[in-house]
Design a protein around this motif. Structure first.
Motif, PDB file in Angstrom:
ATOM      1  N   ASN A   1       0.444  44.533  60.906  1.00  0.00           N
ATOM      2  CA  ASN A   1      -0.921  44.839  61.336  1.00  0.00           C
ATOM      3  C   ASN A   1      -1.493  46.060  60.622  1.00  0.00           C
ATOM      4  N   ALA A   2      -0.649  46.998  60.283  1.00  0.00           N
ATOM      5  CA  ALA A   2      -1.131  48.198  59.591  1.00  0.00           C
ATOM      6  C   ALA A   2      -1.659  47.868  58.196  1.00  0.00           C
ATOM      7  N   LYS A   3      -1.114  46.801  57.612  1.00  0.00           N
ATOM      8  CA  LYS A   3      -1.518  46.405  56.266  1.00  0.00           C
ATOM      9  C   LYS A   3      -2.418  45.174  56.272  1.00  0.00           C
ATOM     10  N   ASN A   4      -2.746  44.662  57.439  1.00  0.00           N
ATOM     11  CA  ASN A   4      -3.553  43.435  57.542  1.00  0.00           C
ATOM     12  C   ASN A   4      -2.957  42.323  56.681  1.00  0.00           C
ATOM     13  N   THR A   5      -1.659  42.192  56.747  1.00  0.00           N
ATOM     14  CA  THR A   5      -0.947  41.258  55.891  1.00  0.00           C
ATOM     15  C   THR A   5      -0.102  40.304  56.724  1.00  0.00           C
ATOM     16  N   VAL A   6      -0.096  39.054  56.297  1.00  0.00           N
ATOM     17  CA  VAL A   6       0.736  38.041  56.946  1.00  0.00           C
ATOM     18  C   VAL A   6       1.687  37.462  55.907  1.00  0.00           C
ATOM     19  N   TYR A   7       2.881  37.132  56.355  1.00  0.00           N
ATOM     20  CA  TYR A   7       3.917  36.614  55.468  1.00  0.00           C
ATOM     21  C   TYR A   7       4.399  35.257  55.989  1.00  0.00           C
ATOM     22  N   LEU A   8       4.848  34.433  55.073  1.00  0.00           N
ATOM     23  CA  LEU A   8       5.481  33.175  55.449  1.00  0.00           C
ATOM     24  C   LEU A   8       6.752  33.029  54.627  1.00  0.00           C
ATOM     25  N   GLN A   9       7.868  33.099  55.302  1.00  0.00           N
ATOM     26  CA  GLN A   9       9.163  32.874  54.662  1.00  0.00           C
ATOM     27  C   GLN A   9       9.564  31.422  54.910  1.00  0.00           C
ATOM     28  N   MET A  10       9.811  30.703  53.841  1.00  0.00           N
ATOM     29  CA  MET A  10      10.213  29.304  53.973  1.00  0.00           C
ATOM     30  C   MET A  10      11.544  29.086  53.285  1.00  0.00           C
ATOM     31  N   ASN A  11      12.457  28.495  54.008  1.00  0.00           N
ATOM     32  CA  ASN A  11      13.800  28.213  53.505  1.00  0.00           C
ATOM     33  C   ASN A  11      14.050  26.710  53.501  1.00  0.00           C
ATOM     34  N   SER A  12      15.117  26.331  52.847  1.00  0.00           N
ATOM     35  CA  SER A  12      15.504  24.909  52.785  1.00  0.00           C
ATOM     36  C   SER A  12      14.315  24.032  52.414  1.00  0.00           C
ATOM     37  N   LEU A  13      13.626  24.428  51.360  1.00  0.00           N
ATOM     38  CA  LEU A  13      12.404  23.736  50.973  1.00  0.00           C
ATOM     39  C   LEU A  13      12.691  22.302  50.551  1.00  0.00           C
ATOM     40  N   LYS A  14      11.728  21.441  50.852  1.00  0.00           N
ATOM     41  CA  LYS A  14      11.828  20.028  50.539  1.00  0.00           C
ATOM     42  C   LYS A  14      10.667  19.630  49.632  1.00  0.00           C
ATOM     43  N   PRO A  15      10.830  18.565  48.860  1.00  0.00           N
ATOM     44  CA  PRO A  15       9.715  18.112  48.016  1.00  0.00           C
ATOM     45  C   PRO A  15       8.436  17.860  48.822  1.00  0.00           C
ATOM     46  N   GLU A  16       8.571  17.446  50.058  1.00  0.00           N
ATOM     47  CA  GLU A  16       7.382  17.187  50.877  1.00  0.00           C
ATOM     48  C   GLU A  16       6.679  18.460  51.322  1.00  0.00           C
TER      49      GLU A  16
ATOM     50  N   SER B   1       2.735  35.817  50.742  1.00  0.00           N
ATOM     51  CA  SER B   1       2.077  36.975  51.334  1.00  0.00           C
ATOM     52  C   SER B   1       0.575  36.792  51.263  1.00  0.00           C
ATOM     53  N   CYS B   2      -0.121  37.358  52.223  1.00  0.00           N
ATOM     54  CA  CYS B   2      -1.582  37.306  52.238  1.00  0.00           C
ATOM     55  C   CYS B   2      -2.105  38.598  52.817  1.00  0.00           C
ATOM     56  N   ALA B   3      -2.884  39.303  52.028  1.00  0.00           N
ATOM     57  CA  ALA B   3      -3.457  40.567  52.457  1.00  0.00           C
ATOM     58  C   ALA B   3      -4.953  40.417  52.664  1.00  0.00           C
ATOM     59  N   ALA B   4      -5.422  40.840  53.818  1.00  0.00           N
ATOM     60  CA  ALA B   4      -6.849  40.820  54.129  1.00  0.00           C
ATOM     61  C   ALA B   4      -7.426  42.203  53.881  1.00  0.00           C
ATOM     62  N   SER B   5      -8.595  42.236  53.265  1.00  0.00           N
ATOM     63  CA  SER B   5      -9.226  43.520  52.979  1.00  0.00           C
ATOM     64  C   SER B   5     -10.729  43.384  53.118  1.00  0.00           C
ATOM     65  N   GLY B   6     -11.387  44.547  53.176  1.00  0.00           N
ATOM     66  CA  GLY B   6     -12.833  44.534  53.295  1.00  0.00           C
ATOM     67  C   GLY B   6     -13.280  45.098  54.624  1.00  0.00           C
ATOM     68  N   SER B   7     -14.445  44.625  55.045  1.00  0.00           N
ATOM     69  CA  SER B   7     -15.051  45.121  56.275  1.00  0.00           C
ATOM     70  C   SER B   7     -14.443  44.411  57.477  1.00  0.00           C
ATOM     71  N   ILE B   8     -13.319  44.913  57.943  1.00  0.00           N
ATOM     72  CA  ILE B   8     -12.572  44.297  59.039  1.00  0.00           C
ATOM     73  C   ILE B   8     -12.545  45.235  60.228  1.00  0.00           C
ATOM     74  N   PHE B   9     -13.031  44.744  61.377  1.00  0.00           N
ATOM     75  CA  PHE B   9     -12.940  45.532  62.599  1.00  0.00           C
ATOM     76  C   PHE B   9     -11.629  45.235  63.319  1.00  0.00           C
ATOM     77  N   SER B  10     -11.329  43.955  63.464  1.00  0.00           N
ATOM     78  CA  SER B  10     -10.075  43.562  64.116  1.00  0.00           C
ATOM     79  C   SER B  10      -9.699  42.150  63.680  1.00  0.00           C
ATOM     80  N   ILE B  11      -8.411  41.898  63.671  1.00  0.00           N
ATOM     81  CA  ILE B  11      -7.906  40.571  63.321  1.00  0.00           C
ATOM     82  C   ILE B  11      -7.223  39.957  64.530  1.00  0.00           C
ATOM     83  N   ASN B  12      -7.645  38.790  64.901  1.00  0.00           N
ATOM     84  CA  ASN B  12      -6.990  38.085  65.990  1.00  0.00           C
ATOM     85  C   ASN B  12      -5.763  37.369  65.419  1.00  0.00           C
ATOM     86  N   ALA B  13      -5.887  36.115  65.122  1.00  0.00           N
ATOM     87  CA  ALA B  13      -4.759  35.355  64.604  1.00  0.00           C
ATOM     88  C   ALA B  13      -4.785  35.303  63.082  1.00  0.00           C
TER      89      ALA B  13
END
Length: 121
Positions: free
Chosen positions: A73-88, A21-33
């Motif tokens: 978008n309401a929380k300015n948060t992005v998530y990354l779910q990773m499955n079948s993880l490999k050592p690489e 998870s990654c939450a962005a905070s602070g003086s943010i007007f808009s988030i593109n990508a």
């Protein structure tokens, strides 16, 4: 001032899963990508996955079918779910946000501090 705070890294066995998870905070007007990058020892930082403000997604070939990126978008948060993880998949994972702090001008890139993901075989 903008901060990106990541969480969810750690040690996992091969074949396992984790969610970053990654939450962005602070003086943010808009988030593109928003996106996730990773850097393994001795290698360059590489894109893992990205998601636009309209929810279009892009994945590295190495994680296609195993990773899902999403954002709240309401929380300015992005998530990354990773499955079948490999050592690489072992690397430091960095959150990225391309955003504007004002209502004019071009967006800028902001980075989190990184979170270690270690996949044991």
């Amino acid at each position: 001032q903008v901060q990106l705070v990541e969480s969810g890294g750690g040690l996992v066995q091969a074949g396992g899963s984790l969610r970053l998870s990654c939450a962005a905070s602070g003086s943010i007007f808009s988030i593109n990508a928003m996106g996730w990058y990773r850097q393994a020892p001795g290698k360059q930082r590489e894109l893992v996955a990205a998601i636009s403000s309209g929810a279009s997604t892009n994945y590295a070939d190495s994680v296609k079918g195993r990773a899902t990126i999403s954002r709240d978008n309401a929380k300015n948060t992005v998530y990354l779910q990773m499955n079948s993880l490999k050592p690489e998949d072992t690397a430091v994972y960095y959150c990225n946000a391309r955003l504007k702090t004002e209502g004019w001008g071009l967006p800028s890139d902001y980075w989190g501090q990184g979170t270690q993901v270690t996949v044991s075989s």
